[in-house]
Write a protein that holds these residues in place. Structure first.
Motif, PDB file in Angstrom:
ATOM      1  N   VAL A 194      21.354  -0.570  66.270  1.00  0.00           N
ATOM      2  CA  VAL A 194      20.281  -0.176  67.165  1.00  0.00           C
ATOM      3  C   VAL A 194      20.547  -0.763  68.544  1.00  0.00           C
ATOM      4  CG1 VAL A 194      18.780  -2.168  66.679  1.00  0.00           C
ATOM      5  CG2 VAL A 194      17.761   0.005  67.414  1.00  0.00           C
ATOM      6  N   GLU A 195      20.118  -0.041  69.568  1.00  0.00           N
ATOM      7  CA  GLU A 195      20.110  -0.558  70.937  1.00  0.00           C
ATOM      8  C   GLU A 195      18.688  -0.468  71.447  1.00  0.00           C
ATOM      9  OE1 GLU A 195      21.526   0.869  75.307  1.00  0.00           O
ATOM     10  OE2 GLU A 195      23.144   0.694  73.807  1.00  0.00           O
ATOM     11  N   LEU A 196      18.139  -1.630  71.820  1.00  0.00           N
ATOM     12  CA  LEU A 196      16.768  -1.732  72.304  1.00  0.00           C
ATOM     13  C   LEU A 196      16.790  -2.150  73.767  1.00  0.00           C
ATOM     14  CD1 LEU A 196      15.671  -3.744  69.196  1.00  0.00           C
ATOM     15  CD2 LEU A 196      14.749  -1.488  69.727  1.00  0.00           C
ATOM     16  N   ARG A 197      15.929  -1.531  74.556  1.00  0.00           N
ATOM     17  CA  ARG A 197      15.873  -1.874  75.972  1.00  0.00           C
ATOM     18  C   ARG A 197      14.423  -2.006  76.420  1.00  0.00           C
ATOM     19  NH1 ARG A 197      19.994   2.323  79.083  1.00  0.00           N
ATOM     20  NH2 ARG A 197      21.712   2.238  77.586  1.00  0.00           N
ATOM     21  N   ASP A 198      14.249  -2.814  77.443  1.00  0.00           N
ATOM     22  CA  ASP A 198      12.962  -2.879  78.135  1.00  0.00           C
ATOM     23  C   ASP A 198      12.919  -1.696  79.096  1.00  0.00           C
ATOM     24  OD1 ASP A 198      10.788  -3.365  79.700  1.00  0.00           O
ATOM     25  OD2 ASP A 198      11.244  -5.467  80.097  1.00  0.00           O
ATOM     26  N   PRO A 199      12.017  -0.743  78.877  1.00  0.00           N
ATOM     27  CA  PRO A 199      12.026   0.467  79.714  1.00  0.00           C
ATOM     28  C   PRO A 199      11.374   0.270  81.076  1.00  0.00           C
ATOM     29  CG  PRO A 199      10.250   0.605  78.132  1.00  0.00           C
ATOM     30  CD  PRO A 199      10.978  -0.692  77.835  1.00  0.00           C
ATOM     31  N   ALA A 207      19.038  -5.358  74.035  1.00  0.00           N
ATOM     32  CA  ALA A 207      19.430  -6.010  72.782  1.00  0.00           C
ATOM     33  C   ALA A 207      20.203  -4.999  71.950  1.00  0.00           C
ATOM     34  CB  ALA A 207      18.208  -6.499  72.024  1.00  0.00           C
ATOM     35  N   LYS A 208      21.447  -5.344  71.588  1.00  0.00           N
ATOM     36  CA  LYS A 208      22.274  -4.475  70.766  1.00  0.00           C
ATOM     37  C   LYS A 208      22.541  -5.163  69.431  1.00  0.00           C
ATOM     38  CE  LYS A 208      24.647  -2.187  74.624  1.00  0.00           C
ATOM     39  NZ  LYS A 208      25.969  -1.824  75.219  1.00  0.00           N
ATOM     40  N   CYS A 209      22.272  -4.475  68.358  1.00  0.00           N
ATOM     41  CA  CYS A 209      22.503  -5.011  67.020  1.00  0.00           C
ATOM     42  C   CYS A 209      23.462  -4.081  66.280  1.00  0.00           C
ATOM     43  CB  CYS A 209      21.191  -5.109  66.241  1.00  0.00           C
ATOM     44  SG  CYS A 209      19.917  -6.111  67.027  1.00  0.00           S
ATOM     45  N   ARG A 210      24.501  -4.660  65.706  1.00  0.00           N
ATOM     46  CA  ARG A 210      25.463  -3.888  64.917  1.00  0.00           C
ATOM     47  C   ARG A 210      25.698  -4.619  63.603  1.00  0.00           C
ATOM     48  NH1 ARG A 210      29.664  -2.639  69.904  1.00  0.00           N
ATOM     49  NH2 ARG A 210      28.315  -1.138  70.974  1.00  0.00           N
ATOM     50  N   ARG A 211      25.888  -3.814  62.558  1.00  0.00           N
ATOM     51  CA  ARG A 211      26.018  -4.364  61.202  1.00  0.00           C
ATOM     52  C   ARG A 211      24.843  -5.308  60.913  1.00  0.00           C
ATOM     53  NH1 ARG A 211      31.045  -4.204  63.367  1.00  0.00           N
ATOM     54  NH2 ARG A 211      31.005  -6.393  63.981  1.00  0.00           N
ATOM     55  N   GLN A 212      23.676  -4.806  61.243  1.00  0.00           N
ATOM     56  CA  GLN A 212      22.447  -5.606  61.175  1.00  0.00           C
ATOM     57  C   GLN A 212      21.433  -4.914  60.263  1.00  0.00           C
ATOM     58  OE1 GLN A 212      21.102  -8.566  63.073  1.00  0.00           O
ATOM     59  NE2 GLN A 212      19.653  -8.210  61.403  1.00  0.00           N
ATOM     60  N   ASP A 213      20.759  -5.682  59.438  1.00  0.00           N
ATOM     61  CA  ASP A 213      19.629  -5.170  58.682  1.00  0.00           C
ATOM     62  C   ASP A 213      18.496  -4.904  59.674  1.00  0.00           C
ATOM     63  OD1 ASP A 213      17.521  -4.593  57.045  1.00  0.00           O
ATOM     64  OD2 ASP A 213      17.483  -6.546  56.016  1.00  0.00           O
ATOM     65  N   LEU A 214      18.121  -3.631  59.853  1.00  0.00           N
ATOM     66  CA  LEU A 214      17.135  -3.295  60.867  1.00  0.00           C
ATOM     67  C   LEU A 214      15.709  -3.662  60.439  1.00  0.00           C
ATOM     68  CD1 LEU A 214      18.523   0.059  62.303  1.00  0.00           C
ATOM     69  CD2 LEU A 214      19.050  -2.302  62.931  1.00  0.00           C
ATOM     70  N   ASP A 215      15.549  -4.146  59.208  1.00  0.00           N
ATOM     71  CA  ASP A 215      14.257  -4.688  58.783  1.00  0.00           C
ATOM     72  C   ASP A 215      14.101  -6.155  59.183  1.00  0.00           C
ATOM     73  OD1 ASP A 215      13.180  -2.408  57.525  1.00  0.00           O
ATOM     74  OD2 ASP A 215      14.464  -2.732  55.779  1.00  0.00           O
ATOM     75  N   ALA A 216      15.122  -6.712  59.804  1.00  0.00           N
ATOM     76  CA  ALA A 216      15.108  -8.137  60.121  1.00  0.00           C
ATOM     77  C   ALA A 216      14.005  -8.476  61.122  1.00  0.00           C
ATOM     78  CB  ALA A 216      16.464  -8.569  60.674  1.00  0.00           C
ATOM     79  N   GLU A 217      13.515  -9.716  61.049  1.00  0.00           N
ATOM     80  CA  GLU A 217      12.431 -10.174  61.910  1.00  0.00           C
ATOM     81  C   GLU A 217      12.830 -10.158  63.380  1.00  0.00           C
ATOM     82  OE1 GLU A 217       8.910 -11.535  63.424  1.00  0.00           O
ATOM     83  OE2 GLU A 217       9.373 -10.682  61.449  1.00  0.00           O
ATOM     84  N   GLU A 218      14.091 -10.448  63.676  1.00  0.00           N
ATOM     85  CA  GLU A 218      14.504 -10.474  65.089  1.00  0.00           C
ATOM     86  C   GLU A 218      14.413  -9.095  65.726  1.00  0.00           C
ATOM     87  OE1 GLU A 218      19.029 -10.753  65.539  1.00  0.00           O
ATOM     88  OE2 GLU A 218      18.685 -11.536  63.520  1.00  0.00           O
ATOM     89  N   VAL A 219      14.660  -8.038  64.937  1.00  0.00           N
ATOM     90  CA  VAL A 219      14.506  -6.674  65.459  1.00  0.00           C
ATOM     91  C   VAL A 219      13.032  -6.386  65.711  1.00  0.00           C
ATOM     92  CG1 VAL A 219      14.837  -4.228  64.967  1.00  0.00           C
ATOM     93  CG2 VAL A 219      16.597  -5.890  64.302  1.00  0.00           C
ATOM     94  N   ALA A 220      12.186  -6.769  64.750  1.00  0.00           N
ATOM     95  CA  ALA A 220      10.748  -6.562  64.914  1.00  0.00           C
ATOM     96  C   ALA A 220      10.217  -7.314  66.130  1.00  0.00           C
ATOM     97  CB  ALA A 220      10.019  -6.996  63.654  1.00  0.00           C
ATOM     98  N   GLU A 221      10.738  -8.493  66.399  1.00  0.00           N
ATOM     99  CA  GLU A 221      10.287  -9.286  67.541  1.00  0.00           C
ATOM    100  C   GLU A 221      10.600  -8.576  68.860  1.00  0.00           C
ATOM    101  OE1 GLU A 221       8.427 -12.390  69.522  1.00  0.00           O
ATOM    102  OE2 GLU A 221       8.431 -11.860  67.393  1.00  0.00           O
ATOM    103  N   HIS A 222      11.779  -7.977  68.961  1.00  0.00           N
ATOM    104  CA  HIS A 222      12.118  -7.212  70.158  1.00  0.00           C
ATOM    105  C   HIS A 222      11.134  -6.067  70.368  1.00  0.00           C
ATOM    106  CE1 HIS A 222      15.777  -9.233  71.333  1.00  0.00           C
ATOM    107  NE2 HIS A 222      16.357  -9.034  70.152  1.00  0.00           N
ATOM    108  N   LEU A 223      10.763  -5.403  69.284  1.00  0.00           N
ATOM    109  CA  LEU A 223       9.823  -4.292  69.393  1.00  0.00           C
ATOM    110  C   LEU A 223       8.446  -4.776  69.814  1.00  0.00           C
ATOM    111  CD1 LEU A 223      10.940  -2.370  66.187  1.00  0.00           C
ATOM    112  CD2 LEU A 223      11.225  -1.558  68.530  1.00  0.00           C
ATOM    113  N   ARG A 224       8.008  -5.891  69.266  1.00  0.00           N
ATOM    114  CA  ARG A 224       6.702  -6.445  69.646  1.00  0.00           C
ATOM    115  C   ARG A 224       6.679  -6.852  71.117  1.00  0.00           C
ATOM    116  NH1 ARG A 224       6.826  -8.689  64.279  1.00  0.00           N
ATOM    117  NH2 ARG A 224       7.797 -10.612  65.054  1.00  0.00           N
ATOM    118  N   ASN A 225       7.848  -7.209  71.652  1.00  0.00           N
ATOM    119  CA  ASN A 225       7.927  -7.610  73.062  1.00  0.00           C
ATOM    120  C   ASN A 225       8.052  -6.428  74.013  1.00  0.00           C
ATOM    121  OD1 ASN A 225       7.711 -10.346  72.481  1.00  0.00           O
ATOM    122  ND2 ASN A 225       9.938 -10.622  72.292  1.00  0.00           N
TER     123      ASN A 225
END
Length: 317
Positions: A194-199, A207-225
């Motif tokens: 996934v690639e996440l950006r502040d729009p 934030a770029k995540c590769r070979r990452q469990d997308l259910d991980a808390e760090e991914v959720a934290e980026h979304l909450r921010n």
């Protein structure tokens, strides 16, 4: 096998005109670079090695083609270093500075001197047009390269009003919702990228995540921010994996084992292998495109819309 899918659409009337594609492309075959040419583009056979082999291959409603290019490799660093050497020599021998106009002329002379000696790099881009569903499918993730290929088709046909995708549903917002709430459409599951950006700004945090469990808390934290999904790894029907961008370009396309196992490899010649492989794989791609068109509400243009938008891809480039 296609690794990327950059897509355009065309109307039913345009599809009817594609019957003359084989003859039209024949007058636009790739030719070698001349001594003073930096690049040439044209069509090459999608299957076969002989220069005069057919430039298209029709499989059901799909017509496959390949755009080739020959490009002289002349790095700007090499040219600039040689130009500086010449400018310095003039300064030492004639005791004067070289002005801008003379520098430009020296550079042109230098290019004319070096181009005939430059190595030539050959490249090719595969693609096909599907008359039944109105898709142009190009194996690239580069918008500029795709536009160059469309330009080649337009020059061959005289007119080819294929237009960029115009989704009625915002891909970024939908993919962000999929990841945030696990509300993926039927048949889709999350991949591992996934690639996440502040729009908020063009230079916002990424934030770029590769070979990452997308259910991980760090991914959720980026979304909450407040970050949103700009690219998302997906798996479709356990048959295809890919990364879908907010521009609806399909990148890193892979056909999974259940698809590859269906390729029996029993064909004994290049044409038979090409036909078997591309009939199967393009069928898988068509299933994916049909679902994406439904999910994002991507309309096929009407004949009037296509004519009005014929030059739009050039503007986008």
């Amino acid at each position: 096998m296609f690794r990327n899918l950059l897509l355009f659409r065309f109307s039913p009337a345009v599809a009817a005109d594609l019957d003359r594609l084989p003859e039209a492309l024949d007058e636009h075959r790739l030719r070698p670079c001349g001594p003073l040419e930096a690049e040439t583009r044209g069509f090459v056979p999608p299957v076969g090695r002989n220069h005069d082999d057919p430039l298209t291959r029709r499989l059901q409603s799909r017509t496959f083609f390949t755009v080739g290019a020959e490009t002289k490799l002349l790095p700007s660093g090499v040219v600039n270093a040689e130009l500086q050497r010449k400018v310095q020599k003039i300064g030492e021998e004639e005791g004067r500075k070289v002005g801008g106009r003379e520098r430009k002329r020296l550079k042109e002379d230098l290019l004319n001197e070096l181009l005939p000696k430059a190595f030539v790099q050959q490249s090719r881009m595969d693609g096909y047009v599907d008359s039944a569903s109105g898709w142009v499918v190009l194996d690239t993730s580069s918008r500029k390269s795709a536009e160059n290929s469309l330009t080649q088709i337009r020059e061959a046909l005289g007119s080819f009003p294929a237009v960029p995708l115009a989704p009625e549903e915002g891909p970024r917002m939908l993919m962000t919702d999929w990841l945030s709430n696990r509300t993926l459409p039927a048949g889709f599951s999350l991949g591992d990228e996934v690639e996440l950006r502040d729009p908020a700004t063009a230079t916002g945090a990424i934030a770029k995540c590769r070979r990452q469990d997308l259910d991980a808390e760090e991914v959720a934290e980026h979304l909450r921010n407040g970050k949103q999904v700009f690219q998302l790894g997906l798996v479709f029907a356990d048959r295809l994996s890919f990364v879908l961008g907010e521009d609806l370009v399909v990148r890193k396309l892979k056909f999974l084992d259940v698809v590859l196992d269906a390729l029996d490899g029993g064909e004994t010649d290049a044409i038979g292998e090409f036909d078997a492989t591309n009939t199967l794989l393009a069928g898988e791609v068509d299933s994916l495109l049909s679902r994406l068109a439904t999910i994002f509400s991507i309309p096929r243009p009407s004949d009037g819309e296509a004519r009005e938008s014929q030059d739009e891809p050039r503007k986008a480039a």
